[in-house]
Scaffold this active site. Structure first.
Site, short mmCIF file in Angstrom:
data_model
loop_
_atom_site.label_atom_id
_atom_site.label_comp_id
_atom_site.label_asym_id
_atom_site.label_seq_id
_atom_site.Cartn_x
_atom_site.Cartn_y
_atom_site.Cartn_z
N PHE A 68 0.80 -1.22 0.00
CA PHE A 68 0.00 0.00 0.00
C PHE A 68 0.83 1.28 0.00
CE2 PHE A 68 -2.75 -3.08 2.44
CZ PHE A 68 -3.64 -3.31 1.41
N ASP B 137 5.12 -7.15 12.51
CA ASP B 137 3.75 -7.43 12.03
C ASP B 137 3.36 -8.82 12.53
OD1 ASP B 137 1.40 -7.92 10.28
OD2 ASP B 137 2.17 -6.21 9.14
N HIS C 82 -5.21 0.67 11.87
CA HIS C 82 -5.63 2.06 11.69
C HIS C 82 -6.91 2.42 12.44
CE1 HIS C 82 -2.37 2.09 9.02
NE2 HIS C 82 -2.85 2.83 8.04
N ASP D 39 -0.85 7.32 6.28
CA ASP D 39 -2.31 7.44 6.15
C ASP D 39 -2.89 8.55 7.02
OD1 ASP D 39 -2.56 5.18 4.28
OD2 ASP D 39 -1.92 3.99 5.99
N1 SAH Z 1 3.49 -0.78 5.48
C1 SAH Z 1 2.77 -1.70 4.64
C2 SAH Z 1 1.27 -1.71 4.90
C3 SAH Z 1 0.89 -2.10 6.30
S1 SAH Z 1 -0.81 -2.59 6.41
C4 SAH Z 1 3.06 -1.41 3.16
O1 SAH Z 1 3.89 -0.57 2.86
O2 SAH Z 1 2.46 -2.03 2.28
C5 SAH Z 1 -1.03 -2.75 8.14
C6 SAH Z 1 -0.35 -3.99 8.75
O3 SAH Z 1 -0.44 -3.85 10.16
C7 SAH Z 1 -1.02 -5.33 8.41
O4 SAH Z 1 -0.11 -6.17 7.75
C8 SAH Z 1 -1.41 -5.91 9.78
O5 SAH Z 1 -1.20 -7.31 9.92
C9 SAH Z 1 -0.51 -5.14 10.73
N2 SAH Z 1 -1.05 -5.04 12.08
C10 SAH Z 1 -2.26 -4.56 12.46
N3 SAH Z 1 -2.41 -4.65 13.78
C11 SAH Z 1 -1.28 -5.21 14.27
C12 SAH Z 1 -0.84 -5.58 15.58
N4 SAH Z 1 -1.60 -5.40 16.66
N5 SAH Z 1 0.38 -6.16 15.71
C13 SAH Z 1 1.16 -6.37 14.63
N6 SAH Z 1 0.80 -6.04 13.38
C14 SAH Z 1 -0.41 -5.47 13.20
MG MG Z 2 -0.43 2.71 5.18
#
Ligand code: SAH
Ligand code: MG
Length: 207
Positions: free
Chosen positions: A15, A69, A142, A168
């Site tokens: 993303f 993650d 988010h 974001d």
């Molecule tokens: N930075 C990435 C996009 C991240 S999307 C890019 O450049 O494409 C958000 C990510 O946050 C997801 O993969 C999700 O698994 C992770 N995430 C959400 N809540 C989390 C948590 N409590 N602990 C660890 N990872 C989490």
């Molecule tokens: Mg993002």
């Protein structure tokens, strides 16, 4: 940034828009120079797209990126939500699993020596974290609680002179959810200084 590395970042699934990824690269190099010897950490790696820009910069600066993650996806990545990608579900267990793609992305970019995956829940890892960070990138859950929790748990680890990046961030509610914008405002309130805005990326430093 080496052209082959940038091509790997652009090709990676995820993303992160290219101009914002390029800004992450710049921020990471500056942060590593400002706080020599300290690592970078991102919360939310997904398939590793942002990890290529940050991990590449970490390698160029002689440090490493911790890429945190649980690889089970955020609320907004689950079935029925806007950012769901059905082929990322492990059908045998019925849950998302982005770890294999993340690993492949890091491998393809030649960054296995500079990107260390932390596979786990952000608050669980954060509760045990003690290492000062040259750069923290927040792009995890988010929703209100996950975003504010990440802010509260991880920003105290940004070293003096270090950098905080938040993804974001949408000042206009018509463009996206509020929590990343709310934590950006908290950072300003807590004394972080605004350095750069590219798309929805905000780059701040702790002076
Ligand atoms: N930075 C990435 C996009 C991240 S999307 C890019 O450049 O494409 C958000 C990510 O946050 C997801 O993969 C999700 O698994 C992770 N995430 C959400 N809540 C989390 C948590 N409590 N602990 C660890 N990872 C989490
Ligand atoms: Mg993002």
């Amino acid at each position: 940034m080496p052209a082959s590395l940038r091509a790997a970042a652009i090709a990676a699934r995820g993303f992160m828009p290219t101009d914002e990824g390029d800004a992450l690269w710049d921020a990471a190099l500056e942060a590593a120079a400002a706080v020599p010897g300290s690592p970078l950490l991102e919360v939310g790696s997904y398939c590793g797209k942002s990890s290529v820009w940050l991990g590449g910069a970490a390698r160029a600066a002689g440090t490493i990126l911790f890429a945190l993650d649980h690889h089970r996806g955020s609320e907004e990545n689950q079935a029925g939500w806007d950012h769901h990608e059905p082929d990322l579900v492990d059908d045998e267990i019925g849950r998302m699993d982005t770890l294999p793609i993340f690993r492949r992305t890091v491998y393809d970019a030649g960054l296995e020596g500079s990107v260390v995956a932390l596979v786990g829940d952000s608050p669980t890892v954060g509760a045990h974290w003690t290492t000062p960070l040259a750069l923290l990138f927040i792009d995890g859950g988010h929703g209100h609680d996950p975003a504010h929790r990440d802010y509260e748990l991880w920003t105290p680890h940004v070293a003096p002179g270090g950098t905080l990046c938040i993804h974001d961030v949408f000042p206009d509610p018509a463009d996206g959810g509020r929590p990343p914008y709310e934590i950006y405002l908290r950072a300003l309130d807590d004394g972080f200084v605004d350095r750069r805005a590219v798309g929805s990326l905000r780059v701040l430093t702790r002076t």
